[in-house]
Design an enzyme around this catalytic site. Structure first.
Site, short mmCIF file in Angstrom:
data_model
loop_
_atom_site.label_atom_id
_atom_site.label_comp_id
_atom_site.label_asym_id
_atom_site.label_seq_id
_atom_site.Cartn_x
_atom_site.Cartn_y
_atom_site.Cartn_z
N SER A 567 47.95 37.89 40.16
CA SER A 567 47.52 36.57 40.60
C SER A 567 48.17 36.26 41.95
O SER A 567 47.94 36.97 42.92
CB SER A 567 47.86 35.54 39.53
OG SER A 567 47.18 34.33 39.76
N ASP A 653 36.79 35.35 35.80
CA ASP A 653 38.00 34.64 36.19
C ASP A 653 37.63 33.40 37.00
O ASP A 653 36.90 33.49 37.99
CB ASP A 653 38.88 35.57 37.03
CG ASP A 653 40.29 35.05 37.24
OD1 ASP A 653 40.51 33.84 37.06
OD2 ASP A 653 41.16 35.86 37.59
N HIS A 688 40.95 35.30 33.57
CA HIS A 688 42.16 35.51 34.37
C HIS A 688 43.22 36.31 33.61
O HIS A 688 43.96 37.08 34.21
CB HIS A 688 42.73 34.15 34.78
CG HIS A 688 43.79 34.24 35.83
ND1 HIS A 688 43.53 34.70 37.10
CD2 HIS A 688 45.11 33.92 35.81
CE1 HIS A 688 44.65 34.67 37.82
NE2 HIS A 688 45.61 34.20 37.07
#
Length: 717
Positions: A567, A653, A688
């Protein structure tokens, strides 16, 4: 192992030049066409990249299978959590061998004074046991499953259940009668995941999101009435997210609206669940605060944990705690003053004590004030630290939902010690071990070691680095294979934690390291402030300084060093591999935020507006635009010999869109002058957090670890 033919090449992404113009700067982007995930050409490209990954890593399948087997063999697959009392029931979670998801269950307490959790062997049933949620049944027929809420009403009758079967974090909320198993027709789509009952179970509070995925509205649903839901609170400012929760005392519902730097909390008394929420303190720019409800010496108070200005006129950068009567929340007085060596994170109120969670010496710690021993409001001297012998460890509250619980549960772990859940008798200090994470196969922590070293950043700042290895690893054999992990954003700290899957790397001679770089929160609030906005480059240069320190001191070398981040940590990976590709032999970037500038320039995207307080606003500020452009990984891909790169992506995501990793990989494959493979692996039915289900997650972990072990030289090429 025999490698797949290196002549295999990835699919070449077409180039469709698109101009971006901001502040007089013209940029041509060849890959914006990848943004539409419904475009068959985009899907074909991603599937072609997946096929390339499969071909390039086929030779690792035996190692991957071996690692999966090791993870599986070390986990007690049929297990159960320690039951936690909530109201008149003990709640716990079971896992069963062969099943992907947990099973939430409960059994009735023996009586009001029953505070000793029932003990029983995994696989056996407790008297009166009832399944609350079997996630395996809920997930049936879905490739992806995530549980957003599983909240039981105070009377134990109703379950509010929300689920996501796509991976986009939009949850469908349902209400189930736990006595009959029947569901009400009250189905609510596209909620934000959480749910909160009124004490009488007449109303259910929930959150919805706007078009940019921002939780912005709290609603009140009257169960079974068929009436339209009532909007309780709405936050129009796109820079603020909304959340909600209940006081442990059950006296208040709290609604919070917060940006990255400013917050406001509203309260609704549970005695009047239809009342309008009341602000407890106005918004002040760059001041954050949280609130809890306490009863001290028979009087009701609000506790404010904040970073505002204290009585001395100085801003409480590392946070302080104030106390105020509930009937006059503006009449705040200091409870715990600001301390530059201690970052206060939370204070939790119970009937008989206050629990302080804080950071010091780059580690999470906790302290307790026993209200039964204090005449009135406690002072700082009344908080006693809960200490452990291991210097490199993490401790914090271990799940304590009940206001009147006579004992406090504590979670403890380190990099080499399996997680423990303990029960602390606050009055006597006696600790009882309730459960230690089971590691099958004879695991002995004494076979491993952890340590902390300090690297020097280019501006002279000392950067903490955690090292974990099996004892005897490469003591005299030269530089060791190493995985260097980093994150460095949002004040998120990478604290000591135990990992079963990590053992498969350590046992093959790999050293695991964590670079606690600026932008995280390990060293206090200033650590975060010094790694955001126009100081963001500190995050990247810190990580490079750590890598160089580990190389210069002979712990590893560029041939054996692999770096990993996910991320915002993927942004870190993209930035450092652009700036210092020669230091690394491999890079793992999971759902990486690598097209940062383009994303932050688009306020229609999820998260963008609220993110301006983290990165700056490049739309409005030319200096921010130029600064972000100087480090954004996609913007700075160049013609150099890149190391091997594994980019892990998810199609659904909503936090870091699939297009970021897809564009980055296409540009890397086009620009690299080296022969190391650039791999893009996209989960086509995940969000995600990646794939769902523990066996699928173990398979994905085994794939990643096999790749890391090969790139680090821990296994034969």
């Amino acid at each position: 192992m025999s490698k797949t033919d290196n002549a295999v090449t990835p699919p070449v992404a077409k180039k469709v030049p698109t101009e971006r113009v901001h502040h007089g700067d013209v940029v041509v982007d060849d890959y914006t066409w990848m943004a539409d995930k419904t475009d068959p050409e985009v899907i074909a490209y991603l599937e072609g990249q997946n096929a390339f990954v499969e071909a390039q890593t086929a030779h690792l399948k035996p190692l991957q299978d071996a690692i999966f087997g090791e993870i599986k063999s070390r986990v007690q697959e049929t297990d159960m959590s320690v039951p936690t009392r909530i109201g008149d029931y003990w709640y716990f979670t079971r896992t069963e061998e062969g099943k992907q998801y947990g099973i939430s269950a409960r059994c009735p307490v023996a009586g009001p004074d029953d505070w000793d959790a029932p003990t029983i062997s995994p696989g056996e049933q407790l008297p009166g046991e009832q399944v609350v949620v079997d996630a395996n049944a809920e997930a049936q027929g879905h490739d992806f499953f995530s549980l957003g809420a599983a909240t039981v009403s105070e009377d134990g009758r109703w379950l509010a259940l929300s689920t996501d079967t796509v991976g986009n974090e939009r949850y469908t909320l349902r209400i189930r009668n736990l006595a009959t198993g029947e569901e009400l027709p009250d189905t609510i789509a596209d909620t934000a995941g959480g749910a909160l009952w009124s004490r009488d179970a007449k109303y259910l509070f929930y959150l919805t999101v706007d078009d940019a995925w921002r939780p912005d509205t709290v609603w009140r649903h009257e169960v079974g009435s068929g009436k339209p839901d009532v909007q309780v609170f709405h936050e129009p400012d796109e820079g603020y997210w909304v959340g909600m929760g209940g006081a442990r005392s059950r006296a208040y519902i709290f609604i919070g609206a917060g940006s990255k730097t400013t917050s406001e909390v509203y309260a609704i008394p549970t005695s009047d669940p239809t009342a309008e929420p009341v602000s407890l303190a106005p918004r002040v720019p760059d001041v954050e605060y949280e609130v809890d409800h306490a009863i001290i010496a028979g009087r009701d108070y609000f506790l404010f944990t904040h970073n505002g200005v204290g009585p001395d006129g100085e801003k409480a950068e590392n946070y302080a705690v104030d106390i105020a009567p509930v009937d006059d929340p503006a009449a705040r007085t200091p409870l715990l003053s600001h301390d530059p060596t201690r970052r206060i994170e939370d204070v939790e109120a119970f009937a008989d004590y206050l629990v302080l969670s804080y950071r010091a010496d780059a580690l999470p710690k906790m302290a307790i004030a026993d209200l039964r021993r204090i005449n009135g409001i406690p002072t700082a001297a009344d908080f006693a630290e809960v200490r452990f012998d291991q210097p490199l460890s993490a401790v914090g509250p271990g799940g304590n939902p009940e206001w009147s619980a006579p004992k406090l549960r504590i979670g403890y772990t380190s990099f080499i010690e399996p997680t423990e859940l303990l029960e602390l008798d606050v009055a006597t200090g006696e600790r009882t071990l309730l459960k230690r994470q089971i590691v099958l196969g004879g695991y002995d922590p004494d076979d491993y070691e952890q340590s902390r070293v300090w690297a020097t950043a280019e501006d002279g700042t000392k950067i903490p680095v955690s090292l974990v290895r099996r004892k005897g690893t490469r003591d005299s054999a030269g530089p060791a294979p190493m995985l260097l992990y980093g994150y460095g954003s949002y004040e998120h700290s990478i604290d000591p934690s135990f990992s079963i899957s990590r053992l498969s790397m350590l046992d093959r001679g790999l050293v695991f390291a964590v670079a606690h770089v600026r932008g995280g929160g390990e060293m206090g609030r200033h650590w975060y402030e010094d790694g955001k906005k126009l100081a963001k480059r500190n995050t990247f240069t810190d990580f490079i300084a750590v890598a160089r320190h580990l190389i210069d001191t002979g712990v590893t070398d560029p041939r054996h060093l692999v770096a990993e981040g996910g991320s915002a940590g993927g942004l870190l990976m993209g930035a450092v591999v652009n700036e210092a590709p020669e230091l690394f032999h491999g890079i793992v970037a999971a759902v990486p935020f690598v097209d940062a500038l383009n994303s932050i320039l688009d306020p229609s995207l999820p998260l963008t507006v609220i993110e301006w307080e983290e990165w700056g606003n490049p739309l409005a500020d030319p200096e921010v635009y130029a600064y972000m452009k100087s480090y954004s990984p996609y913007e700075n891909v160049r013609a150099v010999d890149y190391p091997a790169i594994l980019a892990l992506n998810s199609l659904n995501d909503t936090r870091v869109l699939h297009t970021e990793a897809a564009k980055w990989a296409a540009k890397l494959q086009d620009q690299t002058t080296g022969t190391a493979p650039i791999l893009l692996k996209t989960e086509m039915k995940a969000g995600h957090g990646g794939v769902s289900g523990r066996y699928k997650q173990w398979e994905q972990t085994a794939f990643e670890l096999a790749w890391i072990l090969e790139q680090s030289g821990a296994v034969d090429d």
